[in-house]
Design a protein around this motif. Structure first.
Motif, mmCIF file in Angstrom:
data_model
loop_
_atom_site.group_PDB
_atom_site.id
_atom_site.type_symbol
_atom_site.label_atom_id
_atom_site.label_comp_id
_atom_site.label_asym_id
_atom_site.label_seq_id
_atom_site.Cartn_x
_atom_site.Cartn_y
_atom_site.Cartn_z
ATOM 1 N N PHE A 22 0.827 -1.211 0.000
ATOM 2 C CA PHE A 22 0.000 0.000 0.000
ATOM 3 C C PHE A 22 0.863 1.264 0.000
ATOM 4 C CE2 PHE A 22 -3.093 -3.058 1.569
ATOM 5 C CZ PHE A 22 -4.208 -2.701 0.839
ATOM 6 N N ALA A 23 1.930 1.270 0.824
ATOM 7 C CA ALA A 23 2.760 2.471 0.924
ATOM 8 C C ALA A 23 3.534 2.689 -0.372
ATOM 9 C CB ALA A 23 3.716 2.336 2.109
ATOM 10 N N GLY A 24 4.193 1.637 -0.851
ATOM 11 C CA GLY A 24 5.041 1.758 -2.039
ATOM 12 C C GLY A 24 4.256 2.199 -3.265
ATOM 13 N N LEU A 41 11.082 -2.110 -6.469
ATOM 14 C CA LEU A 41 11.551 -3.492 -6.315
ATOM 15 C C LEU A 41 10.585 -4.236 -5.395
ATOM 16 C CD1 LEU A 41 15.274 -2.633 -5.442
ATOM 17 C CD2 LEU A 41 14.309 -3.024 -7.722
ATOM 18 N N ASP A 42 10.195 -5.446 -5.791
ATOM 19 C CA ASP A 42 9.374 -6.278 -4.900
ATOM 20 C C ASP A 42 9.672 -7.741 -5.218
ATOM 21 O OD1 ASP A 42 6.470 -5.627 -3.196
ATOM 22 O OD2 ASP A 42 7.011 -7.698 -3.627
ATOM 23 N N ARG A 43 9.564 -8.584 -4.199
ATOM 24 C CA ARG A 43 9.807 -10.018 -4.430
ATOM 25 C C ARG A 43 8.672 -10.646 -5.235
ATOM 26 N NH1 ARG A 43 8.566 -10.545 1.548
ATOM 27 N NH2 ARG A 43 10.794 -10.497 1.987
ATOM 28 N N GLY A 306 4.758 3.094 6.002
ATOM 29 C CA GLY A 306 3.820 1.998 6.239
ATOM 30 C C GLY A 306 4.138 1.210 7.494
ATOM 31 N N ASP A 307 3.816 -0.080 7.442
ATOM 32 C CA ASP A 307 3.935 -0.944 8.629
ATOM 33 C C ASP A 307 5.353 -1.022 9.176
ATOM 34 O OD1 ASP A 307 1.280 -1.550 8.465
ATOM 35 O OD2 ASP A 307 1.537 -3.697 8.082
ATOM 36 N N VAL A 308 6.360 -0.825 8.316
ATOM 37 C CA VAL A 308 7.740 -1.003 8.760
ATOM 38 C C VAL A 308 8.303 0.271 9.395
ATOM 39 C CG1 VAL A 308 9.051 -0.370 6.660
ATOM 40 C CG2 VAL A 308 9.813 -2.293 8.082
ATOM 41 N N VAL A 323 -2.123 -0.306 9.740
ATOM 42 C CA VAL A 323 -3.285 -0.478 8.854
ATOM 43 C C VAL A 323 -3.005 0.172 7.499
ATOM 44 C CG1 VAL A 323 -4.985 -0.601 10.724
ATOM 45 C CG2 VAL A 323 -4.403 1.623 9.749
ATOM 46 N N ALA A 324 -3.823 -0.218 6.530
ATOM 47 C CA ALA A 324 -3.591 0.224 5.159
ATOM 48 C C ALA A 324 -3.649 1.742 5.028
ATOM 49 C CB ALA A 324 -4.620 -0.438 4.238
ATOM 50 N N GLN A 325 -4.573 2.396 5.741
ATOM 51 C CA GLN A 325 -4.714 3.849 5.591
ATOM 52 C C GLN A 325 -3.441 4.604 5.993
ATOM 53 O OE1 GLN A 325 -6.493 6.279 4.320
ATOM 54 N NE2 GLN A 325 -7.765 4.756 3.327
HETATM 55 C C1 LIG Z 1 -4.582 -10.898 6.698
HETATM 56 C C2 LIG Z 1 -4.479 -9.410 6.838
HETATM 57 C C3 LIG Z 1 -5.637 -8.654 6.959
HETATM 58 C C4 LIG Z 1 -5.561 -7.272 7.079
HETATM 59 N N1 LIG Z 1 -6.723 -6.565 7.166
HETATM 60 C C5 LIG Z 1 -6.669 -5.218 7.203
HETATM 61 C C6 LIG Z 1 -7.859 -4.442 7.187
HETATM 62 O O1 LIG Z 1 -8.978 -4.994 7.166
HETATM 63 N N2 LIG Z 1 -7.748 -3.092 7.187
HETATM 64 C C7 LIG Z 1 -6.532 -2.467 7.206
HETATM 65 O O2 LIG Z 1 -6.467 -1.236 7.161
HETATM 66 N N3 LIG Z 1 -5.391 -3.161 7.227
HETATM 67 C C8 LIG Z 1 -5.420 -4.521 7.230
HETATM 68 N N4 LIG Z 1 -4.271 -5.247 7.234
HETATM 69 C C9 LIG Z 1 -2.994 -4.519 7.378
HETATM 70 C C10 LIG Z 1 -2.560 -3.922 6.054
HETATM 71 O O3 LIG Z 1 -2.565 -4.904 5.057
HETATM 72 C C11 LIG Z 1 -1.168 -3.335 6.224
HETATM 73 O O4 LIG Z 1 -1.236 -2.309 7.199
HETATM 74 C C12 LIG Z 1 -0.641 -2.782 4.920
HETATM 75 O O5 LIG Z 1 -0.519 -3.822 3.967
HETATM 76 C C13 LIG Z 1 0.733 -2.123 5.124
HETATM 77 O O6 LIG Z 1 1.203 -1.675 3.888
HETATM 78 P P1 LIG Z 1 2.761 -1.627 3.580
HETATM 79 O O7 LIG Z 1 2.897 -1.003 2.243
HETATM 80 O O8 LIG Z 1 3.480 -1.041 4.735
HETATM 81 O O9 LIG Z 1 3.219 -3.163 3.532
HETATM 82 P P2 LIG Z 1 2.688 -4.355 2.616
HETATM 83 O O10 LIG Z 1 1.365 -4.049 2.044
HETATM 84 O O11 LIG Z 1 2.825 -5.570 3.463
HETATM 85 O O12 LIG Z 1 3.722 -4.430 1.412
HETATM 86 C C14 LIG Z 1 5.075 -4.771 1.606
HETATM 87 C C15 LIG Z 1 5.648 -5.208 0.275
HETATM 88 O O13 LIG Z 1 7.063 -5.310 0.394
HETATM 89 C C16 LIG Z 1 7.526 -6.469 -0.273
HETATM 90 N N5 LIG Z 1 8.805 -6.846 0.355
HETATM 91 C C17 LIG Z 1 9.049 -7.030 1.685
HETATM 92 N N6 LIG Z 1 10.352 -7.305 1.897
HETATM 93 C C18 LIG Z 1 10.934 -7.310 0.676
HETATM 94 C C19 LIG Z 1 12.279 -7.528 0.239
HETATM 95 N N7 LIG Z 1 13.278 -7.787 1.108
HETATM 96 N N8 LIG Z 1 12.547 -7.478 -1.085
HETATM 97 C C20 LIG Z 1 11.555 -7.222 -1.977
HETATM 98 N N9 LIG Z 1 10.273 -6.982 -1.619
HETATM 99 C C21 LIG Z 1 9.972 -7.024 -0.304
HETATM 100 C C22 LIG Z 1 6.401 -7.470 -0.070
HETATM 101 O O14 LIG Z 1 6.427 -8.475 -1.085
HETATM 102 C C23 LIG Z 1 5.160 -6.573 -0.172
HETATM 103 O O15 LIG Z 1 4.688 -6.495 -1.497
HETATM 104 C C24 LIG Z 1 -4.307 -6.630 7.108
HETATM 105 C C25 LIG Z 1 -3.138 -7.389 6.982
HETATM 106 C C26 LIG Z 1 -3.220 -8.766 6.849
HETATM 107 C C27 LIG Z 1 -1.956 -9.579 6.699
#
Ligand SMILES: Cc1cc2nc3c(=O)[nH]c(=O)nc-3n(C[C@H](O)[C@H](O)[C@H](O)COP(=O)(O)OP(=O)(O)OC[C@H]3O[C@@H](n4cnc5c(N)ncnc54)[C@H](O)[C@@H]3O)c2cc1C
Length: 439
Positions: A22-24, A41-43, A306-308, A323-325
């Motif tokens: 979501f963040a990227g 870049l993504d796996r 994002g989450d990290v 969370v996604a937002q």
């Molecule tokens: C089962 C489940 C249900 C959820 N339900 C909700 C919900 O109802 N509402 C809500 O708001 N949030 C929900 N969430 C949380 C929400 O999905 C996360 O907060 C959100 O995805 C965070 O976005 P992000 O971009 O930080 O990380 P992510 O969306 O997790 O994306 C991270 C990306 O980085 C890539 N990546 C990681 N490490 C590497 C690496 N070393 N090399 C290459 N690529 C890499 C991964 O492949 C992935 O594509 C849920 C999560 C899960 C798992």
């Protein structure tokens, strides 16, 4: 050309983004690439809409319905480049990313790697429990559920039947609650008809939660509404209970209680998906510490989203919710700041607009905490949940397919995707059973 066949950025700065979650993707989408070259870049070569993973696991949706191919999402965006690879490390002194395919130079780095399942060091739980973090996890869980039911249907041994009939879900957060609700509906509307030779109503779904309520982070009202709904749906709730071990046969809780079960679904914990290489003092609780411009502590040109990312302030002293937002808004804010910098304008600090929280429990059952302390339960919350999830899905195809699948499921009480596609049934059968099934 640079390593990995990347064109040289010329006089533009190159921004490397690790993670197409979501963040990227929101960062890339809002970045003006007339001013920057962007390398994503993504796996995986797709974005995963994680909030609907549980529907893939419980046969409601197909995996492609909740995924968006990353190359397609940014087709036509100038100076955008995608590479599908695992990032293995960062060398900040040389401004390099290490990957299996070679190093990549960056001028600015954006880390948006999200989280991975955290088993708190328990190797047996990690080996035997089923997490729900990725699309392969969801497909594996779906296969496992239906394979377990197939095994159940050909077993007379009462002890083994009890083990196969018991499903333990660990974690009473939104994904545990949503999964438990979906499994209960599957039992009621689909499995009872598909398995006439088995007393499907005896399937047990046990939700184990360490706290004394569900949906921590939601209002007390939503927590208690979720609890009442799940109890109505015959989900066994165990509060103050922690899973201490699982060997594939028996789940053991911290208080010594044992539960014979063939299925433990792990939704209890996640940890930041950290890429090695930055200073240790830039990390706290497996998150990158960021300031309000989303810069990682100690680095001017490394950002985390994002989450990290761990961003604390007076309103969120323990950090923002995972969370996604939050991820979406961080991605957009950082892109707008880069765009502002390119035009000589001032950047703005990140400020999170909390639009509320939603969790679905089942048909016409959901809870919603909305702004201005508005709490909804039942059909109105369920309707908002469905609308919001369709709206945020990636691409018109996914929105249309998901909408049609939901309408079909709603009208027919069916779940279309209850296929065991991989692994094969034989792989899970013990030798003796293989011989009897193939004389
Ligand atoms: C089962 C489940 C249900 C959820 N339900 C909700 C919900 O109802 N509402 C809500 O708001 N949030 C929900 N969430 C949380 C929400 O999905 C996360 O907060 C959100 O995805 C965070 O976005 P992000 O971009 O930080 O990380 P992510 O969306 O997790 O994306 C991270 C990306 O980085 C890539 N990546 C990681 N490490 C590497 C690496 N070393 N090399 C290459 N690529 C890499 C991964 O492949 C992935 O594509 C849920 C999560 C899960 C798992």
């Amino acid at each position: 050309m640079d390593a990995l066949n990347l064109p040289a950025p010329g006089d533009k700065a190159r921004i490397v983004v690790v993670g197409g979650g979501f963040a990227g993707i929101n960062f890339v989408d809002h970045l003006d690439t007339r001013n920057y070259q962007v390398v994503l870049l993504d796996r995986h070569n797709y974005h995963t809409f994680a909030p609907l993973l549980y529907q893939v696991a419980t046969a409601g949706l197909e995996a492609p319905d909740i995924c968006g191919p990353l190359r397609k999402s940014f087709r036509g965006k100038p100076d955008f480049h995608f590479r599908m690879l695992e990032v293995r490390g960062i060398a900040p002194e040389q401004q390099l990313i290490r990957t299996g395919a070679g190093p990549i130079h960056y001028d600015h780095l954006v880390i948006a790697t999200g989280t991975r399942a955290n088993f708190f060091g328990s190797q047996d739980i990690e080996a035997h429990a089923l997490p729900l973090k990725t699309v392969p996890d969801a497909r594996r869980l779906r296969n496992h559920i239906f394979q377990t039911l197939e095994r159940l249907d050909m077993t007379n041994d009462p002890v083994e039947r009890e083990r196969l009939m018991t499903f333990v879900i660990v974690g009473g957060g939104p994904s545990g609650v949503e999964l438990a609700g979906a499994l209960s509906e599957l039992r009621r509307h689909v499995l009872s008809r598909d398995y006439p030779d088995t007393s499907i109503e005896q399937l047990r779904f046990i939700l184990v939660e360490g706290a004394d309520q569900l949906l921590s982070g939601f209002s007390d009202k939503s927590s208690s509404d979720a609890r009442r709904n799940l109890e109505d749906m015959d989900i066994e709730l165990r509060f103050g209970a922690l899973l201490a071990g699982y060997d594939g046969q028996t789940a053991t809780l911290k208080d010594g209680t044992t539960i014979p079960t063939a299925t433990v679904i792990w939704g209890a914990g996640v940890t930041g998906d950290i890429v090695e290489g930055l200073r240790q003092d830039s990390l706290e609780r497996a998150r990158y510490i960021v300031d309000d411009q989303l810069r990682v502590r100690g680095y001017e040109n490394v950002h985390a989203l994002g989450d990290v990312a761990l961003l604390t302030n007076a309103q969120w002293p323990k950090g923002h919710p995972g969370v996604a937002q939050v991820a979406i808004q961080m991605g957009r804010r950082l892109a707008k700041n880069f765009n502002a910098l390119a035009q000589g304008h001032a950047v703005k600090p990140f400020s999170y607009l909390d639009k509320g929280s939603l969790a679905i429990i089942g048909r016409n059952r959901a809870v919603a905490d909305l702004p201005k302390n508005l709490h909804l339960n039942g059909f109105p919350a369920w309707f908002i949940w469905a609308f919001v999830h369709i709206f945020y899905l990636i691409g018109w195809r996914n929105r249309a397919f998901t909408f049609l699948s939901w309408v079909a499921n709603y009208v027919t009480y069916n779940r279309a995707v209850r296929l065991v596609l991989e692994p094969s049934l034989e792989e899970e059968l013990p030798e003796a059973e293989k011989l009897t099934t193939h004389p």
